[in-house]
Design a protein around this motif. Structure first.
Motif, PDB file in Angstrom:
ATOM      1  N   VAL A 134      64.454  60.377  -8.138  1.00 48.69           N
ATOM      2  CA  VAL A 134      64.530  61.666  -8.848  1.00 48.69           C
ATOM      3  C   VAL A 134      63.229  61.925  -9.601  1.00 48.69           C
ATOM      4  O   VAL A 134      62.676  63.038  -9.570  1.00 48.69           O
ATOM      5  CB  VAL A 134      65.732  61.687  -9.809  1.00 48.69           C
ATOM      6  N   LEU A 135      62.709  60.903 -10.281  1.00 50.96           N
ATOM      7  CA  LEU A 135      61.486  61.073 -11.066  1.00 50.96           C
ATOM      8  C   LEU A 135      60.278  61.344 -10.174  1.00 50.96           C
ATOM      9  O   LEU A 135      59.383  62.108 -10.542  1.00 50.96           O
ATOM     10  CB  LEU A 135      61.240  59.836 -11.932  1.00 50.96           C
ATOM     11  N   ALA A 136      60.263  60.738  -8.980  1.00 49.65           N
ATOM     12  CA  ALA A 136      59.165  60.986  -8.050  1.00 49.65           C
ATOM     13  C   ALA A 136      59.173  62.425  -7.546  1.00 49.65           C
ATOM     14  O   ALA A 136      58.112  63.053  -7.399  1.00 49.65           O
ATOM     15  CB  ALA A 136      59.240  60.013  -6.879  1.00 49.65           C
ATOM     16  N   LYS A 137      60.352  62.957  -7.266  1.00 51.41           N
ATOM     17  CA  LYS A 137      60.468  64.331  -6.759  1.00 51.41           C
ATOM     18  C   LYS A 137      60.367  65.364  -7.881  1.00 51.41           C
ATOM     19  O   LYS A 137      60.018  66.526  -7.632  1.00 51.41           O
ATOM     20  CB  LYS A 137      61.790  64.507  -6.014  1.00 51.41           C
ATOM     21  N   ASN A 138      60.702  64.962  -9.107  1.00 51.62           N
ATOM     22  CA  ASN A 138      60.727  65.886 -10.250  1.00 51.62           C
ATOM     23  C   ASN A 138      59.953  65.261 -11.406  1.00 51.62           C
ATOM     24  O   ASN A 138      60.541  64.787 -12.386  1.00 51.62           O
ATOM     25  CB  ASN A 138      62.176  66.166 -10.656  1.00 51.62           C
ATOM     26  N   PRO A 139      58.617  65.239 -11.318  1.00 50.27           N
ATOM     27  CA  PRO A 139      57.806  64.514 -12.298  1.00 50.27           C
ATOM     28  C   PRO A 139      57.870  65.074 -13.716  1.00 50.27           C
ATOM     29  O   PRO A 139      57.405  64.414 -14.646  1.00 50.27           O
ATOM     30  CB  PRO A 139      56.393  64.599 -11.720  1.00 50.27           C
ATOM     31  N   ARG A 140      58.455  66.239 -13.893  1.00 48.94           N
ATOM     32  CA  ARG A 140      58.649  66.755 -15.252  1.00 48.94           C
ATOM     33  C   ARG A 140      59.622  65.880 -16.039  1.00 48.94           C
ATOM     34  O   ARG A 140      59.634  65.922 -17.271  1.00 48.94           O
ATOM     35  CB  ARG A 140      59.171  68.187 -15.215  1.00 48.94           C
ATOM     36  N   PHE A 141      60.484  65.140 -15.329  1.00 51.32           N
ATOM     37  CA  PHE A 141      61.496  64.313 -15.985  1.00 51.32           C
ATOM     38  C   PHE A 141      60.955  62.907 -16.229  1.00 51.32           C
ATOM     39  O   PHE A 141      59.999  62.456 -15.596  1.00 51.32           O
ATOM     40  CB  PHE A 141      62.760  64.218 -15.129  1.00 51.32           C
ATOM     41  N   SER A 142      61.641  62.191 -17.138  1.00 43.95           N
ATOM     42  CA  SER A 142      61.402  60.776 -17.370  1.00 43.95           C
ATOM     43  C   SER A 142      62.748  60.094 -17.504  1.00 43.95           C
ATOM     44  O   SER A 142      63.796  60.755 -17.512  1.00 43.95           O
ATOM     45  CB  SER A 142      60.573  60.565 -18.642  1.00 43.95           C
ATOM     46  N   ALA A 143      62.737  58.785 -17.631  1.00 44.44           N
ATOM     47  CA  ALA A 143      64.000  58.052 -17.786  1.00 44.44           C
ATOM     48  C   ALA A 143      64.748  58.491 -19.031  1.00 44.44           C
ATOM     49  O   ALA A 143      65.979  58.370 -19.093  1.00 44.44           O
ATOM     50  CB  ALA A 143      63.728  56.554 -17.836  1.00 44.44           C
ATOM     51  N   SER A 144      64.030  59.012 -20.026  1.00 49.35           N
ATOM     52  CA  SER A 144      64.672  59.431 -21.276  1.00 49.35           C
ATOM     53  C   SER A 144      65.107  60.893 -21.277  1.00 49.35           C
ATOM     54  O   SER A 144      65.686  61.374 -22.255  1.00 49.35           O
ATOM     55  CB  SER A 144      63.735  59.182 -22.459  1.00 49.35           C
ATOM     56  N   THR A 145      64.840  61.615 -20.183  1.00 44.43           N
ATOM     57  CA  THR A 145      65.373  62.976 -20.042  1.00 44.43           C
ATOM     58  C   THR A 145      66.896  62.915 -20.102  1.00 44.43           C
ATOM     59  O   THR A 145      67.511  61.987 -19.583  1.00 44.43           O
ATOM     60  CB  THR A 145      64.930  63.577 -18.696  1.00 44.43           C
TER      61      THR A 145
END
Length: 429
Positions: A134-145
């Motif tokens: 998910v983070l690779a496809k949506n780099p705006r996010f992080s594990a803390s999102t």
């Protein structure tokens, strides 16, 4: 079977709606998309300029075990929304679970991270694997999102591409829906707390104030007989209790976000609303449905929604007759019709196997012509080509999905080009 549509009231009722104020440059102050808030008048939904509108869209699930919108391990939010937009669709039914809100309250008002959400749904190893995808496809996010921040990003992108958000409370406990034995069937069932439900509706309606494209909310997906709870079924699975709960849910939403349209779903997995439309007794009581019994100020916000999955029906005439009797006749009204309460009615779920031929059958082809002929809104089930997890199976393939397994292309291009795009055009024209 033929039906007369002379009673559909196709003339615009815009004259009944106040004209919007103008800015100094003469442009309507409320003309910018989505030109809301929306209201209802008879069988129509109207925008702030008094123009008739309806929805033609799809369902994007976000209610299952992870409790975020599906597909983000395979594609970016932007790519998925572009796919929807390429069909000409103007609406997405975005589903959520009450459990998400319950966990926010249990966590001192803070939502949990998507890392925790994936791990608790998929296990440590697979949860982290899918999170990283998910983070690779949506780099705006992080594990803390947080989960709600993912919903926010989806709503934001839908607004950028001018697609309405119809938020839907699909279930209480985050899981695959629906069965009559899943503990989510009816108010008072194992996971279905009425108090938590109204709290969750209020929370999400209030949170959605920041979503410019949020125009409506469905109070509850597919109310149904709790067959594994016979005492609850005997005590309250009826129209009278339904009416009371719908009023509670509508009041909670309206107090939190009075601009929203409020969708009411029927009994038996939301397959019929006949007593509401025909003004029949809401049994076991003798009272009948009345907009006046909803709080003043939002009687003009109510829309009826129905589902239909009569995939094996033998004739289009039979399907049309069933749909009209089950509630779509509320779009018609007229003397002698039996209709007491005229409403906008939308089919928020219908669907079938996405292959090369099913769409050519009676069920799919009938809906493709009948719903646009009524100018009835709809959202097809389902956009998702796969799920993070469904009924215990991770990376579950959805054969009814408009998109293929990795959400990269249409699962049935022949359906999309041969019927779906035309259904959208004919509905919105």
């Amino acid at each position: 079977m033929k039906f007369s549509f002379a009673l559909l009231g196709l003339a615009s009722v815009a004259a009944a709606v106040p004209s919007p104020q103008l800015t100094n440059d003469g442009v309507s102050a409320r003309a910018a998309w989505p030109n809301g808030p929306f209201v209802t008048s008879g069988r129509w939904i109207l925008d702030a300029s008094g123009k008739n509108l309806t929805y033609a869209g799809t369902n994007w699930p976000g209610h299952a075990d992870v409790m975020i919108p599906e597909g983000l391990q395979y594609q970016s939010i932007e790519t998925i929304v572009q796919k929807i937009k390429s069909l000409g669709m103007n609406a997405v039914r975005l589903t959520f679970a009450i459990q998400m809100v319950d966990e926010i309250y249990a966590n001192g008002g803070k939502d949990i991270t998507i890392q925790k959400a994936f791990v608790q749904a998929l296990g440590q190893a697979n949860g982290m694997k899918v999170l990283n995808q998910v983070l690779a496809k949506n780099p705006r996010f992080s594990a803390s999102t947080t989960r709600l921040q993912v919903f926010d990003a989806v709503a934001d992108e839908l607004a950028k591409q001018q697609i309405y958000v119809h938020l839907d409370n699909h279930i209480s406990k985050g899981m695959w829906c629906c069965s009559s034995t899943d503990g989510n069937s009816w108010w008072g069932d194992t996971y279905f707390s009425a108090a938590n439900w109204t709290r969750g509706l209020s929370y999400m309606a209030d949170h959605g104030r920041s979503w410019p494209g949020l125009t409506s909310i469905g109070l509850r997906n597919e109310p149904r007989d709790p067959t594994n709870n016979p005492s609850l079924s005997r005590a309250s699975y009826n129209w009278e209790a339904w009416h009371g709960y719908m009023r509670q849910g509508a009041a909670a939403v309206h107090a939190a976000h009075p601009d929203l349209l409020i969708f009411l779903s029927g009994l038996s997995f939301d397959t019929y609303l006949t007593p509401v439309v025909r003004g029949q007794a809401l049994t076991p009581g003798a009272g009948t449905f009345s907009r006046d019994e909803f709080a003043p100020g939002y009687a003009g916000k109510l829309v009826l929604e129905l589902h239909n999955y009569e995939n094996s029906i033998g004739s289009c005439g039979s399907l049309q007759g069933n749909l009209l009797r089950n509630g779509f006749e509320a779009l018609q009204g007229g003397t002698g019709s039996g209709v007491v309460n005229v409403f906008p009615v939308m089919m928020t779920e219908f669907g079938f196997q996405m292959d090369a031929s099913t769409w050519k059958g009676v069920y799919a082809s009938c809906l493709a012509s009948f719903l646009p002929s009524l100018k009835a809104g709809w959202t097809i089930w389902v956009l998702a080509g796969s799920y993070y997890i469904r009924s215990g199976t991770q990376d579950y393939d959805e054969s009814w999905g408009l998109l293929n397994h990795d959400w990269s292309a249409w699962r049935s291009p022949s359906y999309v080009e041969g019927a779906l795009k035309a259904m959208v055009r004919n509905t919105l024209s």
